[in-house]
Design a protein around this motif. Sequence first.
Motif, PDB file in Angstrom:
ATOM      1  N   LEU A  48      65.683  43.688  37.300  1.00 13.64           N
ATOM      2  CA  LEU A  48      66.004  42.716  38.160  1.00 13.64           C
ATOM      3  C   LEU A  48      64.971  42.632  39.337  1.00 13.64           C
ATOM      4  N   VAL A  49      64.238  41.458  39.529  1.00 16.23           N
ATOM      5  CA  VAL A  49      63.359  41.350  40.586  1.00 16.23           C
ATOM      6  C   VAL A  49      63.812  40.666  41.774  1.00 16.23           C
ATOM      7  N   ARG A  50      63.727  41.017  42.954  1.00 21.10           N
ATOM      8  CA  ARG A  50      63.999  40.331  44.021  1.00 21.10           C
ATOM      9  C   ARG A  50      62.626  39.363  44.488  1.00 21.10           C
ATOM     10  N   ARG A  51      62.654  38.064  44.181  1.00 17.73           N
ATOM     11  CA  ARG A  51      61.529  37.182  44.588  1.00 17.73           C
ATOM     12  C   ARG A  51      61.373  37.174  46.140  1.00 17.73           C
ATOM     13  N   ALA A  52      60.349  36.766  46.596  1.00 19.60           N
ATOM     14  CA  ALA A  52      59.972  36.636  47.945  1.00 19.60           C
ATOM     15  C   ALA A  52      60.248  38.057  48.765  1.00 19.60           C
ATOM     16  N   THR A  53      60.187  39.172  48.198  1.00 23.75           N
ATOM     17  CA  THR A  53      60.555  40.300  48.843  1.00 23.75           C
ATOM     18  C   THR A  53      59.045  41.240  49.094  1.00 23.75           C
ATOM     19  N   VAL A  54      58.585  41.308  50.201  1.00 23.32           N
ATOM     20  CA  VAL A  54      57.463  41.937  50.456  1.00 23.32           C
ATOM     21  C   VAL A  54      57.363  43.313  50.196  1.00 23.32           C
ATOM     22  N   PRO A  55      56.459  43.688  49.150  1.00 25.76           N
ATOM     23  CA  PRO A  55      56.591  45.038  48.480  1.00 25.76           C
ATOM     24  C   PRO A  55      56.096  45.982  49.668  1.00 25.76           C
ATOM     25  N   GLU A  56      56.644  47.287  49.435  1.00 30.13           N
ATOM     26  CA  GLU A  56      56.114  48.338  50.180  1.00 30.13           C
ATOM     27  C   GLU A  56      55.218  49.416  49.236  1.00 30.13           C
ATOM     28  N   ARG A  57      54.473  50.243  50.025  1.00 29.73           N
ATOM     29  CA  ARG A  57      53.659  51.162  49.313  1.00 29.73           C
ATOM     30  C   ARG A  57      54.746  52.067  48.582  1.00 29.73           C
ATOM     31  N   GLY A  58      54.528  52.520  47.478  1.00 27.52           N
ATOM     32  CA  GLY A  58      55.261  53.248  46.581  1.00 27.52           C
ATOM     33  C   GLY A  58      56.418  52.442  45.773  1.00 27.52           C
ATOM     34  N   GLY A  59      56.631  51.442  46.109  1.00 27.75           N
ATOM     35  CA  GLY A  59      57.418  50.410  45.627  1.00 27.75           C
ATOM     36  C   GLY A  59      56.698  49.817  44.286  1.00 27.75           C
ATOM     37  N   VAL A  60      57.723  49.380  43.499  1.00 27.48           N
ATOM     38  CA  VAL A  60      57.348  48.868  42.097  1.00 27.48           C
ATOM     39  C   VAL A  60      57.551  47.191  41.911  1.00 27.48           C
ATOM     40  N   VAL A  61      56.513  46.578  41.663  1.00 30.67           N
ATOM     41  CA  VAL A  61      56.417  45.133  41.683  1.00 30.67           C
ATOM     42  C   VAL A  61      56.193  44.648  40.366  1.00 30.67           C
ATOM     43  N   VAL A  62      56.491  43.363  40.256  1.00 30.69           N
ATOM     44  CA  VAL A  62      56.203  42.580  39.293  1.00 30.69           C
ATOM     45  C   VAL A  62      54.877  41.751  39.374  1.00 30.69           C
ATOM     46  N   VAL A  63      53.881  41.715  38.853  1.00 28.08           N
ATOM     47  CA  VAL A  63      52.646  40.771  39.218  1.00 28.08           C
ATOM     48  C   VAL A  63      52.287  40.025  38.087  1.00 28.08           C
ATOM     49  N   GLU A  64      51.635  38.629  38.367  1.00 28.49           N
ATOM     50  CA  GLU A  64      51.232  38.107  37.151  1.00 28.49           C
ATOM     51  C   GLU A  64      49.917  38.742  36.625  1.00 28.49           C
ATOM     52  N   GLN A  65      49.979  38.612  35.188  1.00 27.65           N
ATOM     53  CA  GLN A  65      48.702  39.237  34.570  1.00 27.65           C
ATOM     54  C   GLN A  65      47.559  38.102  34.570  1.00 27.65           C
ATOM     55  N   PRO A  66      46.559  38.938  35.063  1.00 26.19           N
ATOM     56  CA  PRO A  66      45.323  37.666  34.855  1.00 26.19           C
ATOM     57  C   PRO A  66      44.839  37.749  33.386  1.00 26.19           C
ATOM     58  N   SER A  67      43.848  37.042  33.188  1.00 27.73           N
ATOM     59  CA  SER A  67      43.113  37.135  31.896  1.00 27.73           C
ATOM     60  C   SER A  67      42.236  38.214  31.929  1.00 27.73           C
ATOM     61  N   THR A  68      42.516  39.029  31.022  1.00 24.01           N
ATOM     62  CA  THR A  68      41.700  40.497  31.068  1.00 24.01           C
ATOM     63  C   THR A  68      40.212  40.292  30.627  1.00 24.01           C
ATOM     64  N   GLU A  69      39.756  39.173  30.171  1.00 25.86           N
ATOM     65  CA  GLU A  69      38.384  39.028  29.939  1.00 25.86           C
ATOM     66  C   GLU A  69      37.719  38.487  31.145  1.00 25.86           C
ATOM     67  N   ARG A  70      38.516  37.599  31.776  1.00 21.77           N
ATOM     68  CA  ARG A  70      37.668  36.839  33.059  1.00 21.77           C
ATOM     69  C   ARG A  70      38.193  37.560  34.215  1.00 21.77           C
ATOM     70  N   ARG A  71      39.253  38.466  34.148  1.00 23.41           N
ATOM     71  CA  ARG A  71      39.637  38.982  35.421  1.00 23.41           C
ATOM     72  C   ARG A  71      40.195  38.007  36.318  1.00 23.41           C
ATOM     73  N   ALA A  72      40.619  36.798  36.047  1.00 26.14           N
ATOM     74  CA  ALA A  72      41.118  35.776  36.854  1.00 26.14           C
ATOM     75  C   ALA A  72      42.273  35.295  36.155  1.00 26.14           C
ATOM     76  N   TRP A  73      42.956  34.249  36.831  1.00 25.73           N
ATOM     77  CA  TRP A  73      44.100  33.556  36.586  1.00 25.73           C
ATOM     78  C   TRP A  73      43.789  32.003  36.326  1.00 25.73           C
ATOM     79  N   ASP A  74      44.726  31.663  35.442  1.00 22.64           N
ATOM     80  CA  ASP A  74      44.327  30.234  34.840  1.00 22.64           C
ATOM     81  C   ASP A  74      45.128  29.086  35.455  1.00 22.64           C
ATOM     82  N   LEU A  75      46.202  29.673  36.027  1.00 18.79           N
ATOM     83  CA  LEU A  75      47.371  28.716  36.597  1.00 18.79           C
ATOM     84  C   LEU A  75      47.494  29.046  38.114  1.00 18.79           C
TER      85      LEU A  75
END
Length: 152
Positions: A48-75
């Motif tokens: 369960l992820v709290r949106r709009a929660t500023v992450p802290e050092r040591g905490g676990v976050v969910v981050v959008e996966q970039p394109s692994t080939e281009r190392r960038a995001w499409d959207l």
Amino acid sequence: MIRTVLLAGAICAGLAAVTLLVLRRRLVSVTVVGHSMLPAYRPGDRVLVRRATVPERGGVVVVEQPSTERRAWDLPPAGLGSTRQPVAERRWLVKRVVATAGDTWTTQAGGTERVPPGHLLLLGDNAAVSFDSRQMGPFPVDRVLGAVWRRL
């Protein structure tokens, strides 16, 4: 008397609907994919992820996966501060915050750099299989969906 009961029921139903709408925008369920966060999280675990929660050092976050080939995001970003972009059609990574803006870190080449403003250094607990800041560099904060609150 019956009207009063019906009115009270309608008010309660309306309040429940508003509460669910607010919670849905604030809390999101994400399934862990891959082995990068072993042993803390296993493939198939739901968090369960709290949106709009500023992450802290040591905490676990969910981050959008970039394109692994281009190392960038499409959207456009769908993370912190963005409530208009759909999250269901994105691929998400679960990572640990090891440094925040202004912190220094050691690069793969052995040099040191500062984490730029608006970015986080994110690593998987299982370095052998994790795609994270070791390959990508710091992740933009606007690509973070939120902080992991608890395992479901």
